[in-house]
Write a protein that holds these residues in place. Sequence first.
Motif, PDB file in Angstrom:
ATOM      1  N   PHE A  41      -8.787  -8.135  -4.826  1.00 31.79           N
ATOM      2  CA  PHE A  41      -8.295  -6.959  -5.540  1.00 31.79           C
ATOM      3  C   PHE A  41      -6.990  -7.271  -6.253  1.00 31.79           C
ATOM      4  O   PHE A  41      -6.286  -8.230  -5.923  1.00 31.79           O
ATOM      5  CB  PHE A  41      -8.141  -5.756  -4.607  1.00 31.79           C
ATOM      6  CG  PHE A  41      -7.175  -5.962  -3.468  1.00 31.79           C
ATOM      7  CD1 PHE A  41      -5.853  -5.557  -3.579  1.00 31.79           C
ATOM      8  CD2 PHE A  41      -7.590  -6.554  -2.287  1.00 31.79           C
ATOM      9  CE1 PHE A  41      -4.962  -5.740  -2.536  1.00 31.79           C
ATOM     10  CE2 PHE A  41      -6.709  -6.739  -1.231  1.00 31.79           C
ATOM     11  CZ  PHE A  41      -5.390  -6.339  -1.360  1.00 31.79           C
ATOM     12  N   ASP A  42      -6.704  -6.454  -7.250  1.00 30.24           N
ATOM     13  CA  ASP A  42      -5.500  -6.543  -8.066  1.00 30.24           C
ATOM     14  C   ASP A  42      -4.359  -5.883  -7.300  1.00 30.24           C
ATOM     15  O   ASP A  42      -4.365  -4.670  -7.101  1.00 30.24           O
ATOM     16  CB  ASP A  42      -5.759  -5.833  -9.395  1.00 30.24           C
ATOM     17  CG  ASP A  42      -4.552  -5.768 -10.304  1.00 30.24           C
ATOM     18  OD1 ASP A  42      -3.455  -6.226  -9.921  1.00 30.24           O
ATOM     19  OD2 ASP A  42      -4.713  -5.240 -11.417  1.00 30.24           O
ATOM     20  N   THR A  43      -3.393  -6.682  -6.880  1.00 26.93           N
ATOM     21  CA  THR A  43      -2.286  -6.141  -6.084  1.00 26.93           C
ATOM     22  C   THR A  43      -1.297  -5.340  -6.918  1.00 26.93           C
ATOM     23  O   THR A  43      -0.448  -4.640  -6.369  1.00 26.93           O
ATOM     24  CB  THR A  43      -1.531  -7.271  -5.351  1.00 26.93           C
ATOM     25  OG1 THR A  43      -1.033  -8.205  -6.317  1.00 26.93           O
ATOM     26  CG2 THR A  43      -2.436  -7.978  -4.351  1.00 26.93           C
ATOM     27  N   THR A  44      -1.416  -5.410  -8.259  1.00 28.08           N
ATOM     28  CA  THR A  44      -0.516  -4.638  -9.126  1.00 28.08           C
ATOM     29  C   THR A  44      -1.092  -3.278  -9.486  1.00 28.08           C
ATOM     30  O   THR A  44      -0.419  -2.466 -10.121  1.00 28.08           O
ATOM     31  CB  THR A  44      -0.219  -5.404 -10.436  1.00 28.08           C
ATOM     32  OG1 THR A  44      -1.417  -5.507 -11.211  1.00 28.08           O
ATOM     33  CG2 THR A  44       0.346  -6.781 -10.158  1.00 28.08           C
ATOM     34  N   HIS A  45      -2.327  -3.017  -9.090  1.00 26.39           N
ATOM     35  CA  HIS A  45      -2.986  -1.757  -9.447  1.00 26.39           C
ATOM     36  C   HIS A  45      -2.273  -0.585  -8.770  1.00 26.39           C
ATOM     37  O   HIS A  45      -1.894  -0.668  -7.596  1.00 26.39           O
ATOM     38  CB  HIS A  45      -4.450  -1.799  -9.006  1.00 26.39           C
ATOM     39  CG  HIS A  45      -5.265  -0.684  -9.561  1.00 26.39           C
ATOM     40  ND1 HIS A  45      -5.245   0.586  -9.043  1.00 26.39           N
ATOM     41  CD2 HIS A  45      -6.130  -0.647 -10.595  1.00 26.39           C
ATOM     42  CE1 HIS A  45      -6.058   1.359  -9.724  1.00 26.39           C
ATOM     43  NE2 HIS A  45      -6.605   0.635 -10.681  1.00 26.39           N
ATOM     44  N   PRO A  46      -2.088   0.532  -9.500  1.00 25.21           N
ATOM     45  CA  PRO A  46      -1.464   1.715  -8.881  1.00 25.21           C
ATOM     46  C   PRO A  46      -2.255   2.168  -7.653  1.00 25.21           C
ATOM     47  O   PRO A  46      -3.478   2.205  -7.677  1.00 25.21           O
ATOM     48  CB  PRO A  46      -1.545   2.778  -9.990  1.00 25.21           C
ATOM     49  CG  PRO A  46      -1.700   2.018 -11.259  1.00 25.21           C
ATOM     50  CD  PRO A  46      -2.440   0.754 -10.899  1.00 25.21           C
ATOM     51  N   GLY A  47      -1.538   2.464  -6.592  1.00 26.19           N
ATOM     52  CA  GLY A  47      -2.174   2.941  -5.369  1.00 26.19           C
ATOM     53  C   GLY A  47      -2.388   1.858  -4.322  1.00 26.19           C
ATOM     54  O   GLY A  47      -2.649   2.166  -3.164  1.00 26.19           O
ATOM     55  N   VAL A  48      -2.282   0.567  -4.710  1.00 28.14           N
ATOM     56  CA  VAL A  48      -2.358  -0.501  -3.710  1.00 28.14           C
ATOM     57  C   VAL A  48      -1.085  -0.419  -2.883  1.00 28.14           C
ATOM     58  O   VAL A  48       0.021  -0.400  -3.414  1.00 28.14           O
ATOM     59  CB  VAL A  48      -2.502  -1.899  -4.362  1.00 28.14           C
ATOM     60  CG1 VAL A  48      -2.318  -3.002  -3.323  1.00 28.14           C
ATOM     61  CG2 VAL A  48      -3.849  -2.032  -5.056  1.00 28.14           C
ATOM     62  N   ASP A  49      -1.254  -0.349  -1.568  1.00 21.28           N
ATOM     63  CA  ASP A  49      -0.111  -0.250  -0.676  1.00 21.28           C
ATOM     64  C   ASP A  49      -0.225  -1.347   0.367  1.00 21.28           C
ATOM     65  O   ASP A  49      -1.238  -1.425   1.077  1.00 21.28           O
ATOM     66  CB  ASP A  49      -0.071   1.134  -0.019  1.00 21.28           C
ATOM     67  CG  ASP A  49       1.211   1.385   0.763  1.00 21.28           C
ATOM     68  OD1 ASP A  49       2.195   0.633   0.581  1.00 21.28           O
ATOM     69  OD2 ASP A  49       1.228   2.329   1.577  1.00 21.28           O
ATOM     70  N   MET A  50       0.793  -2.193   0.418  1.00 13.19           N
ATOM     71  CA  MET A  50       0.819  -3.283   1.396  1.00 13.19           C
ATOM     72  C   MET A  50       2.259  -3.703   1.632  1.00 13.19           C
ATOM     73  O   MET A  50       3.150  -3.334   0.858  1.00 13.19           O
ATOM     74  CB  MET A  50      -0.026  -4.462   0.906  1.00 13.19           C
ATOM     75  CG  MET A  50       0.334  -4.989  -0.450  1.00 13.19           C
ATOM     76  SD  MET A  50      -0.978  -6.047  -1.083  1.00 13.19           S
ATOM     77  CE  MET A  50      -0.050  -7.456  -1.583  1.00 13.19           C
ATOM     78  N   ALA A  51       2.473  -4.458   2.694  1.00 13.00           N
ATOM     79  CA  ALA A  51       3.822  -4.876   3.066  1.00 13.00           C
ATOM     80  C   ALA A  51       4.462  -5.688   1.941  1.00 13.00           C
ATOM     81  O   ALA A  51       3.781  -6.410   1.203  1.00 13.00           O
ATOM     82  CB  ALA A  51       3.773  -5.709   4.348  1.00 13.00           C
ATOM     83  N   ASP A  52       5.776  -5.577   1.822  1.00 10.56           N
ATOM     84  CA  ASP A  52       6.507  -6.292   0.776  1.00 10.56           C
ATOM     85  C   ASP A  52       6.281  -7.798   0.847  1.00 10.56           C
ATOM     86  O   ASP A  52       6.141  -8.456  -0.185  1.00 10.56           O
ATOM     87  CB  ASP A  52       8.011  -5.989   0.861  1.00 10.56           C
ATOM     88  CG  ASP A  52       8.338  -4.563   0.425  1.00 10.56           C
ATOM     89  OD1 ASP A  52       7.510  -3.951  -0.294  1.00 10.56           O
ATOM     90  OD2 ASP A  52       9.418  -4.065   0.804  1.00 10.56           O
ATOM     91  N   PHE A  53       6.247  -8.376   2.058  1.00  9.19           N
ATOM     92  CA  PHE A  53       6.067  -9.825   2.157  1.00  9.19           C
ATOM     93  C   PHE A  53       4.682 -10.243   1.654  1.00  9.19           C
ATOM     94  O   PHE A  53       4.530 -11.325   1.092  1.00  9.19           O
ATOM     95  CB  PHE A  53       6.324 -10.325   3.590  1.00  9.19           C
ATOM     96  CG  PHE A  53       5.181 -10.152   4.545  1.00  9.19           C
ATOM     97  CD1 PHE A  53       4.233 -11.160   4.730  1.00  9.19           C
ATOM     98  CD2 PHE A  53       5.054  -8.982   5.295  1.00  9.19           C
ATOM     99  CE1 PHE A  53       3.188 -11.005   5.628  1.00  9.19           C
ATOM    100  CE2 PHE A  53       4.013  -8.823   6.191  1.00  9.19           C
ATOM    101  CZ  PHE A  53       3.068  -9.834   6.355  1.00  9.19           C
TER     102      PHE A  53
END
Length: 164
Positions: A41-53
């Motif tokens: 998946f595209d980690t820059t897509h709006p709504g993707v939520d994941m830890a900063d690291f």
Amino acid sequence: MAKGIDYRQLMYKAMRQLMADALAQVAREGLPGKHHFMISFDTTHPGVDMADFLRQRYPTEMTIVLQEWFADLAVMKDRFTVTLNFGNVPEPIVVPFEAVKTFVDPSVEFGLRFEAHEVDPAEDEAGSSEDRDGSDGDEPPEPPAAPPAGDAEVVSLAKFRGKH
């Protein structure tokens, strides 16, 4: 009155729903047999939520595997959430279905690939048939040279096996 049936858009929706249904079944019943999922998946897509690291490590794209250890898989209308293990630390991830690039179940050689730019149904309905295909609506348009954006298609599993 409708200008025609947009089969590409209908197929796109069906493929996203197929992926959502498979994930929902696993959320309810667990993974049967040797089934497992590889989801890019595209980690820059709006709504993707994941830890900063994780975002720093995967600034544009990430592939997750739902196989031996995952928890709290939940499927909503437009996204799924899952907790995965990163260095023995459980981390929740939220992935909108629109962010998914590939969905593969290597155990049965099944895969889907979603194009990066997909047709917005509201935007598509706003244009006339002339705007979309250059025709006046009376003649069938020329077939496109390449599949248009928004299509879903089967992916070669060689990509995930390290063979090209």
